[in-house]
Design a protein around this motif. Structure first.
Motif, PDB file in Angstrom:
ATOM      1  N   GLN A 108       5.409   7.874 -11.372  1.00 48.50           N
ATOM      2  CA  GLN A 108       4.037   7.949 -11.835  1.00 48.50           C
ATOM      3  C   GLN A 108       3.613   9.412 -11.788  1.00 48.50           C
ATOM      4  O   GLN A 108       4.210  10.189 -11.068  1.00 48.50           O
ATOM      5  CB  GLN A 108       3.092   7.095 -10.983  1.00 48.50           C
ATOM      6  N   GLY A 109       2.629   9.740 -12.581  1.00 46.83           N
ATOM      7  CA  GLY A 109       2.163  11.118 -12.547  1.00 46.83           C
ATOM      8  C   GLY A 109       0.999  11.375 -13.466  1.00 46.83           C
ATOM      9  O   GLY A 109       0.815  10.688 -14.466  1.00 46.83           O
ATOM     10  N   PRO A 110       0.206  12.385 -13.105  1.00 48.18           N
ATOM     11  CA  PRO A 110      -0.924  12.795 -13.923  1.00 48.18           C
ATOM     12  C   PRO A 110      -0.539  13.922 -14.879  1.00 48.18           C
ATOM     13  O   PRO A 110       0.499  14.561 -14.712  1.00 48.18           O
ATOM     14  CB  PRO A 110      -1.917  13.305 -12.874  1.00 48.18           C
ATOM     15  N   SER A 111      -1.378  14.142 -15.861  1.00 41.40           N
ATOM     16  CA  SER A 111      -1.200  15.277 -16.759  1.00 41.40           C
ATOM     17  C   SER A 111      -2.575  15.751 -17.208  1.00 41.40           C
ATOM     18  O   SER A 111      -3.548  15.006 -17.165  1.00 41.40           O
ATOM     19  CB  SER A 111      -0.341  14.906 -17.971  1.00 41.40           C
ATOM     20  N   ILE A 112      -2.629  17.000 -17.647  1.00 43.45           N
ATOM     21  CA  ILE A 112      -3.865  17.549 -18.192  1.00 43.45           C
ATOM     22  C   ILE A 112      -3.492  18.498 -19.322  1.00 43.45           C
ATOM     23  O   ILE A 112      -2.502  19.227 -19.240  1.00 43.45           O
ATOM     24  CB  ILE A 112      -4.713  18.256 -17.107  1.00 43.45           C
ATOM     25  N   GLY A 113      -4.262  18.443 -20.403  1.00 39.43           N
ATOM     26  CA  GLY A 113      -3.986  19.317 -21.536  1.00 39.43           C
ATOM     27  C   GLY A 113      -4.616  18.789 -22.799  1.00 39.43           C
ATOM     28  O   GLY A 113      -5.510  17.944 -22.760  1.00 39.43           O
ATOM     29  N   LEU A 114      -4.162  19.282 -23.925  1.00 41.46           N
ATOM     30  CA  LEU A 114      -4.619  18.831 -25.224  1.00 41.46           C
ATOM     31  C   LEU A 114      -3.758  17.649 -25.626  1.00 41.46           C
ATOM     32  O   LEU A 114      -2.759  17.791 -26.328  1.00 41.46           O
ATOM     33  CB  LEU A 114      -4.515  19.955 -26.250  1.00 41.46           C
ATOM     34  N   ASP A 115      -4.120  16.473 -25.138  1.00 36.00           N
ATOM     35  CA  ASP A 115      -3.279  15.307 -25.288  1.00 36.00           C
ATOM     36  C   ASP A 115      -4.161  14.081 -25.478  1.00 36.00           C
ATOM     37  O   ASP A 115      -5.142  13.900 -24.752  1.00 36.00           O
ATOM     38  CB  ASP A 115      -2.426  15.150 -24.026  1.00 36.00           C
ATOM     39  N   ALA A 116      -3.833  13.252 -26.450  1.00 34.69           N
ATOM     40  CA  ALA A 116      -4.603  12.025 -26.682  1.00 34.69           C
ATOM     41  C   ALA A 116      -3.684  10.949 -27.239  1.00 34.69           C
ATOM     42  O   ALA A 116      -2.777  11.225 -28.014  1.00 34.69           O
ATOM     43  CB  ALA A 116      -5.747  12.289 -27.651  1.00 34.69           C
ATOM     44  N   GLY A 117      -3.927   9.723 -26.806  1.00 41.75           N
ATOM     45  CA  GLY A 117      -3.176   8.597 -27.331  1.00 41.75           C
ATOM     46  C   GLY A 117      -2.620   7.731 -26.223  1.00 41.75           C
ATOM     47  O   GLY A 117      -2.885   7.948 -25.042  1.00 41.75           O
ATOM     48  N   ALA A 118      -1.833   6.754 -26.613  1.00 37.39           N
ATOM     49  CA  ALA A 118      -1.190   5.843 -25.673  1.00 37.39           C
ATOM     50  C   ALA A 118       0.195   5.512 -26.196  1.00 37.39           C
ATOM     51  O   ALA A 118       0.431   5.510 -27.409  1.00 37.39           O
ATOM     52  CB  ALA A 118      -2.009   4.566 -25.515  1.00 37.39           C
ATOM     53  N   ASP A 119       1.118   5.270 -25.274  1.00 45.44           N
ATOM     54  CA  ASP A 119       2.471   4.939 -25.674  1.00 45.44           C
ATOM     55  C   ASP A 119       3.154   4.064 -24.631  1.00 45.44           C
ATOM     56  O   ASP A 119       2.766   4.049 -23.469  1.00 45.44           O
ATOM     57  CB  ASP A 119       3.306   6.206 -25.925  1.00 45.44           C
TER      58      ASP A 119
END
Length: 194
Positions: A108-119
């Motif tokens: 598991q893990g978090p992320s931050i940035g210019l990112d959008a969507g689901a997969d």
């Protein structure tokens, strides 16, 4: 007791201790550090796992092997993630090693940035330079880029000191972006991504 007799006993003890260590240590090191897999074995397992979408796997593996050598473990599993600026990813699967067996694993893990969507992805993670199977239980950081609508195959490299984990994802969903984050591997499932 003469000094020469005492000296020969010391020499005998040193010789016996050295012989015992040379017999015990190779077996212990062999069991502790997983043996490497050949490119052919990884590609074959990838084809079985991903199916027809895995045509780019051999090319990506060849580039990774030039940079990090041969993987000495790999993980097969599934994961799901979502993001809107900040994101999370959860997964589960099994880690395979040639000489240390199979182990159930979660990440598991978090992320931050210019990112959008689901997969939702089928994931094969190649593990390079793993000193022992317990060394997988830590955080591996990196930059993740995604660009697909409906499906795709993507490679990422995450590292922690000398150990490199390269997730290869084949997924469904809609995802676009570039994010900084990490994956944390654990022996048990948890909802806490940190």
């Amino acid at each position: 007791m003469s000094a020469s007799h005492l000296s020969s006993r010391r020499d005998l003890f040193r010789l016996a201790a050295g012989a015992a260590a040379s017999v015990a240590l190779p077996g212990a090191a062999h069991a502790a550090r997983p043996e490497a897999y050949s490119s052919g074995e990884i590609v074959e397992n990838g084809h079985r796992f991903f199916g027809s979408i895995s045509r780019g796997l051999a090319e990506g593996l060849e580039k990774a092997n030039k940079q990090w050598g041969r993987p000495n473990a790999y993980i097969l599993g599934q994961e799901a993630g979502g993001a809107f600026v900040g994101g999370v990813r959860y997964g589960e699967g099994s880690m395979y090693t040639r000489n240390a067996g199979q182990k159930r694993i979660f990440w598991q893990g978090p992320s931050i940035g210019l990112d959008a969507g689901a997969d939702g992805d089928r994931t094969m993670m190649l593990v390079y330079n793993l000193p022992d199977v317990e060394a997988i239980y830590r955080r591996f950081a990196g930059v993740n880029g995604s660009a697909y609508l409906v499906g795709g195959l993507g490679f990422t490299a995450l590292n922690n000191e000398e150990v490199v984990v390269m997730p290869v994802r084949s997924g469904l969903g809609a995802r676009l972006g570039l994010a900084l984050g990490y994956l944390k591997f654990t022996p048990d499932s948890t909802w806490n991504p940190f």
